[in-house]
Write an enzyme that holds these catalytic residues in place. Structure first.
Site, PDB file in Angstrom:
ATOM      1  N   ALA A  72    -107.136  27.006  61.462  1.00 31.84           N
ATOM      2  CA  ALA A  72    -106.335  27.357  60.298  1.00 31.84           C
ATOM      3  C   ALA A  72    -106.757  28.729  59.785  1.00 31.84           C
ATOM      4  O   ALA A  72    -107.807  29.260  60.157  1.00 31.84           O
ATOM      5  CB  ALA A  72    -106.512  26.305  59.201  1.00 31.84           C
ATOM      6  N   GLY A 118    -107.336  23.375  63.429  1.00 32.85           N
ATOM      7  CA  GLY A 118    -105.890  23.205  63.414  1.00 32.85           C
ATOM      8  C   GLY A 118    -105.236  23.484  64.750  1.00 32.85           C
ATOM      9  O   GLY A 118    -104.170  22.950  65.049  1.00 32.85           O
ATOM     10  N   GLU A 121    -105.518  20.327  66.611  1.00 39.65           N
ATOM     11  CA  GLU A 121    -104.572  19.389  65.997  1.00 39.65           C
ATOM     12  C   GLU A 121    -103.137  19.688  66.439  1.00 39.65           C
ATOM     13  O   GLU A 121    -102.345  18.765  66.638  1.00 39.65           O
ATOM     14  CB  GLU A 121    -104.708  19.450  64.478  1.00 39.65           C
ATOM     15  CG  GLU A 121    -106.028  18.854  64.003  1.00 39.65           C
ATOM     16  CD  GLU A 121    -106.277  19.045  62.516  1.00 39.65           C
ATOM     17  OE1 GLU A 121    -106.399  18.038  61.802  1.00 39.65           O
ATOM     18  OE2 GLU A 121    -106.343  20.215  62.083  1.00 39.65           O
ATOM     19  N   GLU A 141    -114.437  21.412  61.531  1.00 41.25           N
ATOM     20  CA  GLU A 141    -114.187  21.499  60.093  1.00 41.25           C
ATOM     21  C   GLU A 141    -115.411  21.176  59.244  1.00 41.25           C
ATOM     22  O   GLU A 141    -115.571  21.726  58.143  1.00 41.25           O
ATOM     23  CB  GLU A 141    -113.021  20.573  59.708  1.00 41.25           C
ATOM     24  CG  GLU A 141    -111.648  21.125  60.036  1.00 41.25           C
ATOM     25  CD  GLU A 141    -111.207  20.848  61.459  1.00 41.25           C
ATOM     26  OE1 GLU A 141    -110.038  21.107  61.788  1.00 41.25           O
ATOM     27  OE2 GLU A 141    -112.049  20.383  62.267  1.00 41.25           O
TER      28      GLU A 141
END
Length: 265
Positions: A72, A118, A121, A141
């Site tokens: 992210a 991310g 993901e 994370e």
């Protein structure tokens, strides 16, 4: 019908090659990090794909030579303040991942480098994952005092099992493409992930499009219920498939020893 590549984006590129669409995350200087703008453009690209009846498969990959998606956009996350803002950011990301995973066509991730946070993901929201030999995958994370928030805690556990998923998330370690293959995190490892993904997409595109869609629906809905409930879903969708012209064409072609010509009807 409008070609997908006629639409302009700021953070990604969407190309159409006949029935195959290729979505390339295109922020190479930021290692294709997922910003709020990128999420919005991914959702827009998904809408364009859904509106184009010609598209039968999608490949998702990263621009540049280093990363699929390295995570992210940390600067954006750091600017968020409070429980509500964090929850809304997580839900917004989850919604885009759900839109991707819910596409009725095969979706293949061509992981051409780092797929972290991310980025992993995003790959988990795809149906099949092809990793380049130099790919590195992980959910780091916890090193930021966070947990995966775009579906990672749920999709990874369902894919590789709770124990292996917790190992990756609690240690924050990165795994190589080969280790990812051994644990079932990716389906294939190739020198050129995009080329291998194209081969897979082309093989899928030879099959009945309604059947492909119903396979995805059966698996997706069945994961959320009991075995008995899943078998009921399978039987219902099997009956639907048998009512299609594609089924009649497929069986006729098999008996005539010729290649079927599916029309998605």
């Amino acid at each position: 019908m409008t070609q997908l590549d006629e639409h302009e984006f700021n953070t990604l590129q969407l190309d159409q090659h006949g029935p195959l669409a290729v979505l390339t995350l295109n922020r190479p200087r930021a290692l294709n990090a997922l910003s709020a703008e990128t999420f919005g453009e991914i959702a827009e690209a998904i809408d364009l794909i859904m509106d184009n009846a010609e598209i039968g498969a999608l490949i998702v990959t990263g621009g540049g030579e280093k990363a699929f998606v390295a995570g992210a956009d940390i600067s954006e996350l750091a600017a968020l303040d409070g429980v509500y803002a964090g929850r809304e950011a997580s839900l917004a990301g989850q919604d885009v991942m759900h839109q991707l995973s819910s596409l009725p066509i095969p979706v293949i991730a061509a992981i051409n480098g780092y797929a972290l946070g991310g980025g992993l993901e995003l790959a988990l929201a795809c149906d099949v994952r092809v990793a380049a030999t130099n790919a590195r995958l992980g959910l780091p994370e916890v090193t930021l005092g966070l947990l995966p928030g775009y579906g990672g805690t749920q999709r990874l556990s369902r894919l590789i099992g709770v124990g292996r998923a917790l190992d990756l998330m609690l240690t924050a370690r990165q795994v190589t493409a080969e280790e990812a293959l051994r644990m079932g995190l990716v389906n294939y490892v190739a020198d050129d992930a995009l080329s291998r993904a194209r081969e897979l997409a082309e093989s899928m595109l030879r099959h009945g499009p309604i059947a492909l869609s119903l396979v995805k629906e059966a698996v997706r809905r069945g994961m959320d219920t009991t075995l008995e409930g899943g078998l009921e879903i399978e039987a219902d969708l099997f009956g639907m498939a048998m009512s299609t012209q594609d089924f009649k064409e497929g069986t006729a072609a098999f008996l005539a020893k010729r290649r079927p010509e599916f029309k998605g009807e």
